[in-house]
Design an enzyme around this catalytic site. Structure first.
Site, mmCIF file in Angstrom:
data_model
loop_
_atom_site.group_PDB
_atom_site.id
_atom_site.type_symbol
_atom_site.label_atom_id
_atom_site.label_comp_id
_atom_site.label_asym_id
_atom_site.label_seq_id
_atom_site.Cartn_x
_atom_site.Cartn_y
_atom_site.Cartn_z
ATOM 1 N N GLU A 232 69.727 91.026 -53.250
ATOM 2 C CA GLU A 232 71.068 91.051 -53.862
ATOM 3 C C GLU A 232 72.138 90.466 -52.935
ATOM 4 O O GLU A 232 72.727 91.195 -52.131
ATOM 5 C CB GLU A 232 71.454 92.489 -54.222
ATOM 6 C CG GLU A 232 70.637 93.073 -55.354
ATOM 7 C CD GLU A 232 71.061 94.491 -55.735
ATOM 8 O OE1 GLU A 232 70.768 94.902 -56.863
ATOM 9 O OE2 GLU A 232 71.681 95.181 -54.891
ATOM 10 N N TYR A 303 72.443 98.244 -64.161
ATOM 11 C CA TYR A 303 72.193 99.678 -64.271
ATOM 12 C C TYR A 303 72.915 100.169 -65.514
ATOM 13 O O TYR A 303 74.135 100.007 -65.642
ATOM 14 C CB TYR A 303 72.633 100.404 -62.993
ATOM 15 C CG TYR A 303 71.590 100.277 -61.905
ATOM 16 C CD1 TYR A 303 70.685 101.304 -61.668
ATOM 17 C CD2 TYR A 303 71.457 99.091 -61.190
ATOM 18 C CE1 TYR A 303 69.690 101.171 -60.714
ATOM 19 C CE2 TYR A 303 70.463 98.945 -60.238
ATOM 20 C CZ TYR A 303 69.581 99.995 -60.002
ATOM 21 O OH TYR A 303 68.583 99.847 -59.072
ATOM 22 N N GLU A 335 65.332 93.888 -61.234
ATOM 23 C CA GLU A 335 65.669 95.300 -60.982
ATOM 24 C C GLU A 335 66.648 95.781 -62.033
ATOM 25 O O GLU A 335 67.680 95.157 -62.265
ATOM 26 C CB GLU A 335 66.272 95.458 -59.586
ATOM 27 C CG GLU A 335 66.633 96.906 -59.218
ATOM 28 C CD GLU A 335 67.182 96.999 -57.802
ATOM 29 O OE1 GLU A 335 66.609 96.363 -56.893
ATOM 30 O OE2 GLU A 335 68.207 97.690 -57.605
ATOM 31 N N ASP A 375 64.940 112.243 -54.403
ATOM 32 C CA ASP A 375 65.801 113.092 -55.232
ATOM 33 C C ASP A 375 66.987 112.291 -55.767
ATOM 34 O O ASP A 375 68.139 112.490 -55.374
ATOM 35 C CB ASP A 375 66.278 114.289 -54.415
ATOM 36 C CG ASP A 375 66.918 115.371 -55.288
ATOM 37 O OD1 ASP A 375 66.850 115.242 -56.525
ATOM 38 O OD2 ASP A 375 67.478 116.335 -54.724
ATOM 39 N N GLU A 376 66.696 111.367 -56.676
ATOM 40 C CA GLU A 376 67.703 110.572 -57.369
ATOM 41 C C GLU A 376 67.294 110.465 -58.832
ATOM 42 O O GLU A 376 66.097 110.456 -59.141
ATOM 43 C CB GLU A 376 67.823 109.167 -56.768
ATOM 44 C CG GLU A 376 68.349 109.136 -55.346
ATOM 45 C CD GLU A 376 68.394 107.727 -54.779
ATOM 46 O OE1 GLU A 376 68.057 106.777 -55.528
ATOM 47 O OE2 GLU A 376 68.760 107.573 -53.605
#
Length: 423
Positions: A232, A303, A335, A375-376
């Site tokens: 990116e 996203y 992605e 933990d996401e």
């Protein structure tokens, strides 16, 4: 002759021996993995798998095209987390534990994944990342991110190459495609031009060339392998404007493309993914990119929680994709996340499915972020505090999956079995 402290010398000698044995271990591990790849290169992909159906890929008229099937191809799959990540303090399992050949095969056999992504983080100054250039201590001087950038003795490079070998082996065994991703976040390899001011070639630039030369020599004969350059480009790693992308990033990308082509042992040219500006949100730059290679794909990232199609930025990304496609430039979403751009938050199911419809309408391949138990909210697997004994090499069922995991497994099923969803 001055006085020599024997304890000091002993300490230095032990450090040198320790470094030597670590490098030797990773070298032996990598050679074993490479041997496995070479043994398997003549084995046909499993019947009905993506590679069995499509074989070598190339770009024709701005689309990914299968030489074997004589048709355009759309692939869907999942990206791993950083191959050197974790475990963090207080945790027993880190994301890197899930990056193995059996996990790759399981995703194909059980979920119908057709492509996986292997992110080789380059990060210099964040130990948790387990990046290619990270050292235990920055003892050789200060570089751009507070760490040395001028030593070739980085403790993680051999380990990460071994992880790539594992994932390529899994892709070969399961008939999936695999993206070898030089995953740049905040460090700036393209800013440090070839001449570092000392008359020699900049180490970071040279190291990237060496990485791609080695990866293409080892894996360039395989139809499974795709290379991704620089992940990116964005203002945090020195590409603040579109002009800077053209002037700074593109020459770096061309150097890496030439390196891959010069070192590949095959007359087939593996696909190469090129990053676009602003975290791969301005894909329209492909139209005027000074990249002359017939098998290049331009990456788009989104996203769903931050870039939904009901937002201006989401529409801008989609419009940029269309601009590139209309100019016969190939595009892949290397992605995407079902959450917000931090990789966390909540799962945006409707927005994610809306994006998939648009990608399907355009035949664009996509890779979801990400396979791990970190933990996401973007993680496919539940975190350690919910499932302490999470299997690391497949065997996952509904009780192991997060909401993001449920969604990507459903999307893969929709892709592979459209008759179930369109009566």
């Amino acid at each position: 002759m001055g006085y020599v402290n024997n304890n000091f010398c002993s300490t230095i000698l032990l450090e040198i021996l320790s470094c030597f044995f670590r490098l030797a271990y990773f070298s032996i591990k990598m050679r074993k993995q490479i041997m496995n790849i070479k043994l398997s290169e003549n084995i046909a992909a499993p019947e009905g798998s993506a590679v069995d159906r499509y074989g070598y890929l190339e770009i024709r008229n701005g689309k990914i095209y299968s030489l074997k099937a004589e048709s355009d191809v759309q692939l869907k799959g999942i990206s791993f987390y950083g191959l050197g990540f974790g475990p963090k303090e207080g945790e027993n399992i880190g994301p890197k534990a899930f990056a193995n050949a059996r996990s790759v095969s399981y995703m194909a056999e059980t979920w119908g994944s057709q492509i996986v992504r292997a992110p080789v983080y380059t990060s210099l100054n964040t130990p948790d990342y387990g990046g290619y250039f990270h050292e235990d201590e920055c003892s050789l001087g200060e570089g751009a991110d507070g760490c040395s950038v001028y030593s070739s003795h980085y403790i993680n490079s051999g380990f990460l190459k071994g992880k790539v070998a594992e994932l390529v082996a899994g892709a070969v065994a399961s008939g999936q495609y695999v993206i070898i991703d030089w995953h740049v976040l905040n460090d700036s390899p393209w800013i440090w031009n070839q001449n570092d001011g000392s008359g020699g070639e900049n180490f970071y630039w040279t190291a990237a060339k060496e990485f791609f030369a080695e990866m293409s020599r080892i894996y360039g004969h395989l139809p499974n392998v795709i290379f991704e350059l620089g992940n990116e480009p964005n203002r945090e790693n020195g590409i603040e404007t579109v002009d800077q992308w053209h002037d700074i990033y593109v020459p770096w990308a061309n150097e890496m493309i030439n390196t891959i082509r010069e070192n590949s042992p095959s007359n087939k040219q593996n696909l190469i993914i090129v990053g676009t500006p602003e975290w791969c949100q301005k894909v329209e730059v492909a139209v005027n990119a000074d990249i002359i290679d017939e098998n290049v794909i331009y990456s788009a990232h989104y996203y769903a929680g931050s870039h939904g199609l009901d937002t201006q930025i989401g529409q801008d990304i989609l419009n940029g994709i269309d601009t590139a496609l209309n100019a016969n430039k190939a595009v892949m979403v290397s992605e995407w996340g079902s959450v917000d751009e931090s990789g966390d938050g909540k799962v945006y199911r409707d927005e994610s499915l809306a994006w998939q419809v648009e990608l399907d309408n355009r035949g664009i391949s996509s890779v979801n972020w990400q396979l791990s138990n970190v933990d996401e909210a973007s993680s496919v697997l539940k975190p350690e505090n919910e499932i302490p004994d999470m299997p690391t090499n497949g065997g996952w069922n509904e009780t192991h999956l997060t909401d993001a995991g449920d969604l990507i497994v459903e999307i893969l099923d929709m892709h592979n079995n459209p008759q179930k969803y369109h009566v």
